[in-house]
Design a protein around this motif. Structure first.
Motif, PDB file in Angstrom:
ATOM      1  N   ARG A   1      -1.570   8.496  -6.352  1.00 54.25           N
ATOM      2  CA  ARG A   1      -2.853   8.189  -6.971  1.00 54.25           C
ATOM      3  C   ARG A   1      -2.888   6.759  -7.504  1.00 54.25           C
ATOM      4  O   ARG A   1      -3.073   6.525  -8.689  1.00 54.25           O
ATOM      5  CB  ARG A   1      -3.134   9.182  -8.080  1.00 54.25           C
ATOM      6  N   ARG A   2      -2.693   5.828  -6.605  1.00 56.56           N
ATOM      7  CA  ARG A   2      -2.739   4.405  -6.939  1.00 56.56           C
ATOM      8  C   ARG A   2      -3.485   3.693  -5.818  1.00 56.56           C
ATOM      9  O   ARG A   2      -3.181   3.883  -4.648  1.00 56.56           O
ATOM     10  CB  ARG A   2      -1.344   3.799  -7.051  1.00 56.56           C
ATOM     11  N   SER A   3      -4.440   2.878  -6.181  1.00 60.72           N
ATOM     12  CA  SER A   3      -5.175   2.097  -5.193  1.00 60.72           C
ATOM     13  C   SER A   3      -4.738   0.646  -5.274  1.00 60.72           C
ATOM     14  O   SER A   3      -4.469   0.135  -6.364  1.00 60.72           O
ATOM     15  CB  SER A   3      -6.681   2.179  -5.448  1.00 60.72           C
TER      16      SER A   3
ATOM     17  N   TYR B   1      -8.086  -5.488   7.240  1.00 61.60           N
ATOM     18  CA  TYR B   1      -7.472  -4.757   6.143  1.00 61.60           C
ATOM     19  C   TYR B   1      -8.472  -3.805   5.517  1.00 61.60           C
ATOM     20  O   TYR B   1      -9.663  -3.837   5.825  1.00 61.60           O
ATOM     21  CB  TYR B   1      -6.972  -5.740   5.082  1.00 61.60           C
ATOM     22  N   ARG B   2      -7.968  -2.995   4.616  1.00 60.51           N
ATOM     23  CA  ARG B   2      -8.813  -2.108   3.814  1.00 60.51           C
ATOM     24  C   ARG B   2      -8.826  -2.634   2.387  1.00 60.51           C
ATOM     25  O   ARG B   2      -7.832  -3.191   1.915  1.00 60.51           O
ATOM     26  CB  ARG B   2      -8.275  -0.682   3.829  1.00 60.51           C
ATOM     27  N   VAL B   3      -9.926  -2.410   1.713  1.00 59.94           N
ATOM     28  CA  VAL B   3     -10.086  -2.872   0.339  1.00 59.94           C
ATOM     29  C   VAL B   3     -10.136  -1.666  -0.589  1.00 59.94           C
ATOM     30  O   VAL B   3     -10.761  -0.652  -0.270  1.00 59.94           O
ATOM     31  CB  VAL B   3     -11.377  -3.712   0.195  1.00 59.94           C
ATOM     32  N   ASN B   4      -9.457  -1.794  -1.743  1.00 55.86           N
ATOM     33  CA  ASN B   4      -9.447  -0.737  -2.750  1.00 55.86           C
ATOM     34  C   ASN B   4      -9.073   0.610  -2.125  1.00 55.86           C
ATOM     35  O   ASN B   4      -9.813   1.588  -2.228  1.00 55.86           O
ATOM     36  CB  ASN B   4     -10.797  -0.654  -3.469  1.00 55.86           C
ATOM     37  N   ALA B   5      -7.922   0.620  -1.493  1.00 58.78           N
ATOM     38  CA  ALA B   5      -7.476   1.811  -0.763  1.00 58.78           C
ATOM     39  C   ALA B   5      -6.127   2.283  -1.289  1.00 58.78           C
ATOM     40  O   ALA B   5      -5.357   1.511  -1.863  1.00 58.78           O
ATOM     41  CB  ALA B   5      -7.367   1.491   0.719  1.00 58.78           C
ATOM     42  N   ARG B   6      -5.841   3.560  -1.035  1.00 54.57           N
ATOM     43  CA  ARG B   6      -4.543   4.132  -1.391  1.00 54.57           C
ATOM     44  C   ARG B   6      -3.598   3.953  -0.208  1.00 54.57           C
ATOM     45  O   ARG B   6      -3.836   4.501   0.864  1.00 54.57           O
ATOM     46  CB  ARG B   6      -4.694   5.609  -1.719  1.00 54.57           C
ATOM     47  N   PRO B   7      -2.517   3.216  -0.412  1.00 56.56           N
ATOM     48  CA  PRO B   7      -1.596   2.978   0.700  1.00 56.56           C
ATOM     49  C   PRO B   7      -0.794   4.211   1.110  1.00 56.56           C
ATOM     50  O   PRO B   7      -0.463   4.381   2.273  1.00 56.56           O
ATOM     51  CB  PRO B   7      -0.678   1.875   0.198  1.00 56.56           C
ATOM     52  N   ILE B   8      -0.471   5.062   0.147  1.00 59.09           N
ATOM     53  CA  ILE B   8       0.328   6.245   0.431  1.00 59.09           C
ATOM     54  C   ILE B   8      -0.477   7.482   0.049  1.00 59.09           C
ATOM     55  O   ILE B   8      -0.921   7.606  -1.107  1.00 59.09           O
ATOM     56  CB  ILE B   8       1.659   6.235  -0.358  1.00 59.09           C
ATOM     57  N   GLU B   9      -0.640   8.367   1.000  1.00 57.83           N
ATOM     58  CA  GLU B   9      -1.356   9.608   0.727  1.00 57.83           C
ATOM     59  C   GLU B   9      -0.631  10.385  -0.362  1.00 57.83           C
ATOM     60  O   GLU B   9       0.591  10.512  -0.344  1.00 57.83           O
ATOM     61  CB  GLU B   9      -1.444  10.444   2.002  1.00 57.83           C
ATOM     62  N   GLY B  10      -1.380  10.856  -1.316  1.00 58.49           N
ATOM     63  CA  GLY B  10      -0.795  11.625  -2.406  1.00 58.49           C
ATOM     64  C   GLY B  10      -0.398  10.778  -3.606  1.00 58.49           C
ATOM     65  O   GLY B  10      -0.178  11.314  -4.688  1.00 58.49           O
TER      66      GLY B  10
ATOM     67  N   ARG C   1       4.163  -0.623 -17.162  1.00 56.51           N
ATOM     68  CA  ARG C   1       5.056   0.412 -16.635  1.00 56.51           C
ATOM     69  C   ARG C   1       4.527   0.957 -15.310  1.00 56.51           C
ATOM     70  O   ARG C   1       5.286   1.170 -14.371  1.00 56.51           O
ATOM     71  CB  ARG C   1       5.219   1.556 -17.648  1.00 56.51           C
ATOM     72  N   ARG C   2       3.226   1.188 -15.235  1.00 56.79           N
ATOM     73  CA  ARG C   2       2.624   1.707 -14.001  1.00 56.79           C
ATOM     74  C   ARG C   2       2.767   0.684 -12.871  1.00 56.79           C
ATOM     75  O   ARG C   2       3.061   1.050 -11.735  1.00 56.79           O
ATOM     76  CB  ARG C   2       1.157   2.067 -14.224  1.00 56.79           C
TER      77      ARG C   2
ATOM     78  N   THR D   1       5.107  -0.564  -7.729  1.00 59.66           N
ATOM     79  CA  THR D   1       5.852  -1.465  -6.855  1.00 59.66           C
ATOM     80  C   THR D   1       7.111  -0.774  -6.336  1.00 59.66           C
ATOM     81  O   THR D   1       7.406  -0.817  -5.139  1.00 59.66           O
ATOM     82  CB  THR D   1       6.211  -2.765  -7.593  1.00 59.66           C
ATOM     83  N   ARG D   2       7.837  -0.112  -7.220  1.00 56.82           N
ATOM     84  CA  ARG D   2       9.064   0.582  -6.816  1.00 56.82           C
ATOM     85  C   ARG D   2       8.776   1.666  -5.778  1.00 56.82           C
ATOM     86  O   ARG D   2       9.447   1.741  -4.742  1.00 56.82           O
ATOM     87  CB  ARG D   2       9.751   1.203  -8.041  1.00 56.82           C
ATOM     88  N   LEU D   3       7.777   2.493  -6.039  1.00 59.61           N
ATOM     89  CA  LEU D   3       7.449   3.575  -5.112  1.00 59.61           C
ATOM     90  C   LEU D   3       7.038   3.041  -3.742  1.00 59.61           C
ATOM     91  O   LEU D   3       7.449   3.582  -2.707  1.00 59.61           O
ATOM     92  CB  LEU D   3       6.333   4.453  -5.692  1.00 59.61           C
ATOM     93  N   LEU D   4       6.258   1.998  -3.725  1.00 57.93           N
ATOM     94  CA  LEU D   4       5.831   1.423  -2.445  1.00 57.93           C
ATOM     95  C   LEU D   4       6.997   0.784  -1.699  1.00 57.93           C
ATOM     96  O   LEU D   4       7.147   0.965  -0.493  1.00 57.93           O
ATOM     97  CB  LEU D   4       4.699   0.416  -2.666  1.00 57.93           C
ATOM     98  N   GLU D   5       7.830   0.051  -2.414  1.00 58.47           N
ATOM     99  CA  GLU D   5       8.987  -0.573  -1.768  1.00 58.47           C
ATOM    100  C   GLU D   5       9.947   0.485  -1.239  1.00 58.47           C
ATOM    101  O   GLU D   5      10.512   0.312  -0.160  1.00 58.47           O
ATOM    102  CB  GLU D   5       9.682  -1.533  -2.726  1.00 58.47           C
TER     103      GLU D   5
END
Length: 109
Positions: free
Chosen positions: A20-22, A9-18, A67-68, A73-77
């Motif tokens: 701004r959440r790690s 796995y990767r640690v402290n990474a951004r799952p979705i390009e663009g 809220r964030r 969670t919503r954006l990733l799902e």
């Protein structure tokens, strides 16, 4: 524990390009993301203790964090990621088991 399970796995990474959440732990290929939320910062229902000074500032900060978290969670799902959120006080063995189950394709318990 995850590494001992043979998981990479990767640690402290951004799952979705663009976005701004790690995340704390990211499994890119399996699209599983793990957040380990601190009890103070993310308002754990068991352990959070409200600030006693500068309460207006801290209450806004806590609400903003929550809220964030919900939005993240919503954006990733919506992007077909499996999101696992664990509290910092949870037993590492239990969290590792949930993560390994999700990564290996079963529904986490």
């Amino acid at each position: 524990m995850l590494h001992k399970e043979g998981l990479r796995y990767r640690v402290n990474a951004r799952p979705i390009e663009g976005l701004r959440r790690s995340a704390d732990v990211v499994f890119l290929k399996q699209k599983v993301v793990v957040f380990v939320d601190g009890c103070f910062w993310h308002v754990c229902p068991e352990h959070h203790r409200p600030a006693t000074r500068n309460t207006g500032f801290w209450n806004k900060k806590f609400e903003s964090n929550q809220r964030r978290d919900i939005e993240t969670t919503r954006l990733l799902e919506e992007a077909s990621w499996t999101v696992i959120r664990a509290w910092e006080h949870e037993a590492p063995e239990d969290v590792a088991r949930r993560v390994a189950t999700a990564v290996r394709g079963s529904t986490p318990g």
